[in-house]
Design a protein around this motif. Structure first.
Motif, PDB file in Angstrom:
ATOM      1  N   HIS A 273       0.858  -1.189   0.000  1.00  0.00           N
ATOM      2  CA  HIS A 273       0.000   0.000   0.000  1.00  0.00           C
ATOM      3  C   HIS A 273       0.896   1.241   0.000  1.00  0.00           C
ATOM      4  CE1 HIS A 273      -3.100   2.851   1.100  1.00  0.00           C
ATOM      5  NE2 HIS A 273      -4.012   1.904   1.038  1.00  0.00           N
ATOM      6  N   GLN A 274       0.504   2.261  -0.723  1.00  0.00           N
ATOM      7  CA  GLN A 274       1.330   3.468  -0.826  1.00  0.00           C
ATOM      8  C   GLN A 274       1.527   4.160   0.522  1.00  0.00           C
ATOM      9  OE1 GLN A 274       3.137   4.486  -3.608  1.00  0.00           O
ATOM     10  NE2 GLN A 274       2.496   2.410  -4.112  1.00  0.00           N
ATOM     11  N   LEU A 275       0.578   3.982   1.438  1.00  0.00           N
ATOM     12  CA  LEU A 275       0.757   4.556   2.773  1.00  0.00           C
ATOM     13  C   LEU A 275       1.944   3.934   3.496  1.00  0.00           C
ATOM     14  CD1 LEU A 275      -2.943   4.819   4.042  1.00  0.00           C
ATOM     15  CD2 LEU A 275      -1.443   6.693   3.348  1.00  0.00           C
ATOM     16  N   GLU A 276       2.199   2.652   3.222  1.00  0.00           N
ATOM     17  CA  GLU A 276       3.348   1.967   3.845  1.00  0.00           C
ATOM     18  C   GLU A 276       4.665   2.556   3.373  1.00  0.00           C
ATOM     19  OE1 GLU A 276       3.239  -2.407   3.875  1.00  0.00           O
ATOM     20  OE2 GLU A 276       1.273  -2.230   2.956  1.00  0.00           O
ATOM     21  N   LEU A 277       4.679   3.054   2.158  1.00  0.00           N
ATOM     22  CA  LEU A 277       5.917   3.508   1.525  1.00  0.00           C
ATOM     23  C   LEU A 277       6.128   5.011   1.639  1.00  0.00           C
ATOM     24  CD1 LEU A 277       5.409   1.391  -1.698  1.00  0.00           C
ATOM     25  CD2 LEU A 277       7.120   0.937   0.059  1.00  0.00           C
ATOM     26  N   ALA A 278       5.123   5.739   2.145  1.00  0.00           N
ATOM     27  CA  ALA A 278       5.158   7.201   2.100  1.00  0.00           C
ATOM     28  C   ALA A 278       6.369   7.778   2.829  1.00  0.00           C
ATOM     29  CB  ALA A 278       3.866   7.769   2.687  1.00  0.00           C
ATOM     30  N   PHE A 279       6.666   7.282   4.024  1.00  0.00           N
ATOM     31  CA  PHE A 279       7.776   7.844   4.795  1.00  0.00           C
ATOM     32  C   PHE A 279       9.116   7.567   4.114  1.00  0.00           C
ATOM     33  CE2 PHE A 279      11.006   7.771   8.129  1.00  0.00           C
ATOM     34  CZ  PHE A 279      10.795   8.998   8.729  1.00  0.00           C
TER      35      PHE A 279
ATOM     36  N   ASP B 194       9.516   9.749   1.127  1.00  0.00           N
ATOM     37  CA  ASP B 194       9.703  11.154   1.483  1.00  0.00           C
ATOM     38  C   ASP B 194      11.114  11.403   2.013  1.00  0.00           C
ATOM     39  OD1 ASP B 194       9.406  13.808   2.317  1.00  0.00           O
ATOM     40  OD2 ASP B 194       8.522  13.230   4.224  1.00  0.00           O
ATOM     41  N   VAL B 195      11.541  10.568   2.936  1.00  0.00           N
ATOM     42  CA  VAL B 195      12.800  10.795   3.644  1.00  0.00           C
ATOM     43  C   VAL B 195      14.006  10.262   2.877  1.00  0.00           C
ATOM     44  CG1 VAL B 195      14.102  10.219   5.732  1.00  0.00           C
ATOM     45  CG2 VAL B 195      11.704  10.857   5.898  1.00  0.00           C
ATOM     46  N   GLY B 196      13.853   9.116   2.213  1.00  0.00           N
ATOM     47  CA  GLY B 196      14.985   8.437   1.601  1.00  0.00           C
ATOM     48  C   GLY B 196      15.859   9.306   0.713  1.00  0.00           C
ATOM     49  N   PRO B 197      15.323   9.938  -0.327  1.00  0.00           N
ATOM     50  CA  PRO B 197      16.168  10.740  -1.228  1.00  0.00           C
ATOM     51  C   PRO B 197      16.884  11.883  -0.502  1.00  0.00           C
ATOM     52  CG  PRO B 197      14.042  10.303  -2.238  1.00  0.00           C
ATOM     53  CD  PRO B 197      13.932   9.862  -0.810  1.00  0.00           C
ATOM     54  N   LYS B 198      16.187  12.531   0.437  1.00  0.00           N
ATOM     55  CA  LYS B 198      16.798  13.651   1.171  1.00  0.00           C
ATOM     56  C   LYS B 198      17.928  13.155   2.070  1.00  0.00           C
ATOM     57  CE  LYS B 198      12.261  15.868   1.193  1.00  0.00           C
ATOM     58  NZ  LYS B 198      11.082  16.262   2.008  1.00  0.00           N
ATOM     59  N   TYR B 199      17.676  12.046   2.768  1.00  0.00           N
ATOM     60  CA  TYR B 199      18.697  11.520   3.672  1.00  0.00           C
ATOM     61  C   TYR B 199      19.932  11.062   2.898  1.00  0.00           C
ATOM     62  CZ  TYR B 199      21.016   8.878   7.307  1.00  0.00           C
ATOM     63  OH  TYR B 199      21.951   8.416   8.205  1.00  0.00           O
ATOM     64  N   LEU B 200      19.733  10.334   1.813  1.00  0.00           N
ATOM     65  CA  LEU B 200      20.860   9.824   1.040  1.00  0.00           C
ATOM     66  C   LEU B 200      21.677  10.959   0.423  1.00  0.00           C
ATOM     67  CD1 LEU B 200      19.186   6.783  -0.749  1.00  0.00           C
ATOM     68  CD2 LEU B 200      20.804   6.726   1.151  1.00  0.00           C
ATOM     69  N   THR B 201      21.034  12.070   0.105  1.00  0.00           N
ATOM     70  CA  THR B 201      21.735  13.208  -0.486  1.00  0.00           C
ATOM     71  C   THR B 201      22.532  13.992   0.553  1.00  0.00           C
ATOM     72  OG1 THR B 201      20.043  13.449  -2.197  1.00  0.00           O
ATOM     73  CG2 THR B 201      21.438  15.365  -1.765  1.00  0.00           C
ATOM     74  N   LEU B 202      21.970  14.156   1.751  1.00  0.00           N
ATOM     75  CA  LEU B 202      22.551  15.066   2.739  1.00  0.00           C
ATOM     76  C   LEU B 202      23.372  14.385   3.832  1.00  0.00           C
ATOM     77  CD1 LEU B 202      19.443  17.402   3.163  1.00  0.00           C
ATOM     78  CD2 LEU B 202      21.519  17.872   1.847  1.00  0.00           C
TER      79      LEU B 202
ATOM     80  N   LYS C 135       4.353   7.544   8.347  1.00  0.00           N
ATOM     81  CA  LYS C 135       4.302   8.990   8.161  1.00  0.00           C
ATOM     82  C   LYS C 135       3.056   9.495   8.866  1.00  0.00           C
ATOM     83  CE  LYS C 135       4.865  12.552   4.631  1.00  0.00           C
ATOM     84  NZ  LYS C 135       4.978  12.835   3.182  1.00  0.00           N
ATOM     85  N   GLY C 136       3.207   9.814  10.157  1.00  0.00           N
ATOM     86  CA  GLY C 136       2.081  10.255  10.957  1.00  0.00           C
ATOM     87  C   GLY C 136       1.676  11.682  10.629  1.00  0.00           C
ATOM     88  N   SER C 137       0.663  12.154  11.320  1.00  0.00           N
ATOM     89  CA  SER C 137       0.190  13.522  11.090  1.00  0.00           C
ATOM     90  C   SER C 137       1.148  14.540  11.690  1.00  0.00           C
ATOM     91  CB  SER C 137      -1.208  13.702  11.692  1.00  0.00           C
ATOM     92  OG  SER C 137      -1.197  13.403  13.085  1.00  0.00           O
TER      93      SER C 137
ATOM     94  N   GLN D 178      21.280   1.386   3.878  1.00  0.00           N
ATOM     95  CA  GLN D 178      20.763   0.235   3.146  1.00  0.00           C
ATOM     96  C   GLN D 178      19.239   0.206   3.099  1.00  0.00           C
ATOM     97  OE1 GLN D 178      22.332  -2.922   1.664  1.00  0.00           O
ATOM     98  NE2 GLN D 178      23.609  -1.150   1.205  1.00  0.00           N
ATOM     99  N   MET D 179      18.580   0.675   4.163  1.00  0.00           N
ATOM    100  CA  MET D 179      17.118   0.671   4.181  1.00  0.00           C
ATOM    101  C   MET D 179      16.541   1.558   3.089  1.00  0.00           C
ATOM    102  SD  MET D 179      15.888   0.526   8.150  1.00  0.00           S
ATOM    103  CE  MET D 179      16.719   2.039   8.660  1.00  0.00           C
ATOM    104  N   PHE D 180      17.275   2.607   2.723  1.00  0.00           N
ATOM    105  CA  PHE D 180      16.808   3.510   1.677  1.00  0.00           C
ATOM    106  C   PHE D 180      17.335   3.106   0.297  1.00  0.00           C
ATOM    107  CE2 PHE D 180      16.790   6.486   5.431  1.00  0.00           C
ATOM    108  CZ  PHE D 180      15.406   6.559   5.534  1.00  0.00           C
TER     109      PHE D 180
END
Length: 331
Positions: free
Chosen positions: A13-19, A22-30, A187-189, A251-253
């Motif tokens: 489900h896309q909700l499972e993957l949302a966090f 969202d975070v993966g590309p930013k974390y891997l870049t920075l 990805k909570g509120s 590795q998780m990302f």
């Protein structure tokens, strides 16, 4: 709506993957990249084996190990030989010993298996192998097929909660029930400072000093006395593993879950979501997302408890689990 349900039944489900998305590309870049040479040269200097010898004297848990797929896995096992299996999965920057406060309350009625996840604790780490969530789920499933007899109550904390949830969705033959305890990845509120920090490449999970250990334990544990007591005990292992932990977090990302595979939305077994509301690592509002994703799941929130309920309130955590398991059996 029909199309969304159909999509959820054939993949994550896309909700499972949302966090992660969202975070993966930013974390891997920075974030600071893992140091390949230091990862390959790493050697464990852990005090865990001594702790296991001391604990075995009064718990009766036996240390076991076996080669499973591409890893030598280590786990603690004990309790009622004919009891329903209970499998406990720890989180990131942790090991099987995180469960030792809770285990004694389970041994009388259950057969308990406390695993060091592949790459963690006393289990093998191999710098040449992938450690994405899909990889970890597959390894845990292989271990359970080989060494856990019958369907198990699977309980996972933090990243172990994601592994437990994906395991239940993909391997119903292994799972009697599943409990996600303060699971990472939602990805909570609202977001914690830790979650916001990841988007900036900051990660207190990677501990470089005793002060860093205090910071991490203060985020994970709401009780200040417990956090202060555990920080110096865990600091050596955390500092020793800092390069490996940085690599495993990346590795998780880098090896993100395959969206076409079954996910938590496919869980068929009864599911419990358990969360400490004072969690400073993963905001408890993520519980409502998981409740939406997992059909028919139950939710229990603890006041004045942080990321590790089994450490802060082991008796209450055990009672909550047992009440859940008993209600399932009575049905």
């Amino acid at each position: 709506m029909v199309k969304e349900v159909a999509a959820a039944q054939t993949g994550m489900h896309q909700l499972e993957l949302a966090f992660l998305k969202d975070v993966g590309p930013k974390y891997l870049t920075l974030a600071r990249a893992p140091h390949g040479l230091k990862i390959r040269q790493w050697k464990s200097r852990s005090t865990v084996p001594l702790l296991n010898k001391l604990h075995a004297g009064f718990s009766g848990l036996k240390r076991k190990q076996a080669l499973v797929d591409d890893h030598r896995l280590v786990w603690l096992e004990g309790g009622l030989p004919e009891g329903t299996p209970v499998v406990l999965l720890h989180g990131f920057a942790s090991n099987k010993e995180n469960w030792l406060s809770l285990v004694p309350f389970l041994l009388r009625h259950y057969r308990v298996f406390v695993l060091d996840l592949p790459g963690w604790g006393e289990s093998t780490f191999n710098a040449n192998l992938p450690y994405g969530l899909d990889d970890q789920v597959a390894r845990v499933a292989s271990w359970m097929h080989a060494h856990v007899s019958g369907k198990a109550h699977v309980v996972g904390n933090s990243v172990g909660g994601i592994v437990a949830g994906l395991l239940a969705g993909r391997h119903p033959e292994l799972t009697k029930t599943v409990c996600l305890m303060n699971p990472a990845g939602a990805k909570g509120s609202n977001a914690t400072r830790f979650e916001d920090g990841l988007r900036k490449g900051q990660n207190p999970m990677i501990v470089e000093s005793l002060a860093g250990a205090h910071t991490l334990l203060s985020l994970a544990i709401h009780s200040k006395p417990i956090a202060l007591a555990l920080a110096p005990l865990m600091a050596q292992d955390l500092i020793n593993r800092r390069h490996v932990n940085r690599h495993l977090f990346h590795q998780m990302f880098v090896n993100a879950p395959d969206e076409s595979k079954r996910g938590m939305c496919n869980i068929e077994s009864p599911a419990l979501i358990m969360w400490g509301k004072e969690d400073k690592l993963v905001h408890y509002t993520g519980a409502f997302l998981y409740q939406e994703v997992i059909p028919g799941s139950e939710l229990v929130l603890f006041d004045q408890v942080g990321h590790l309920p089994m450490v802060e309130i082991p008796m209450k955590t055990t009672k909550t689990l047992q009440n859940f398991w008993k209600s399932v059996e009575s049905e």
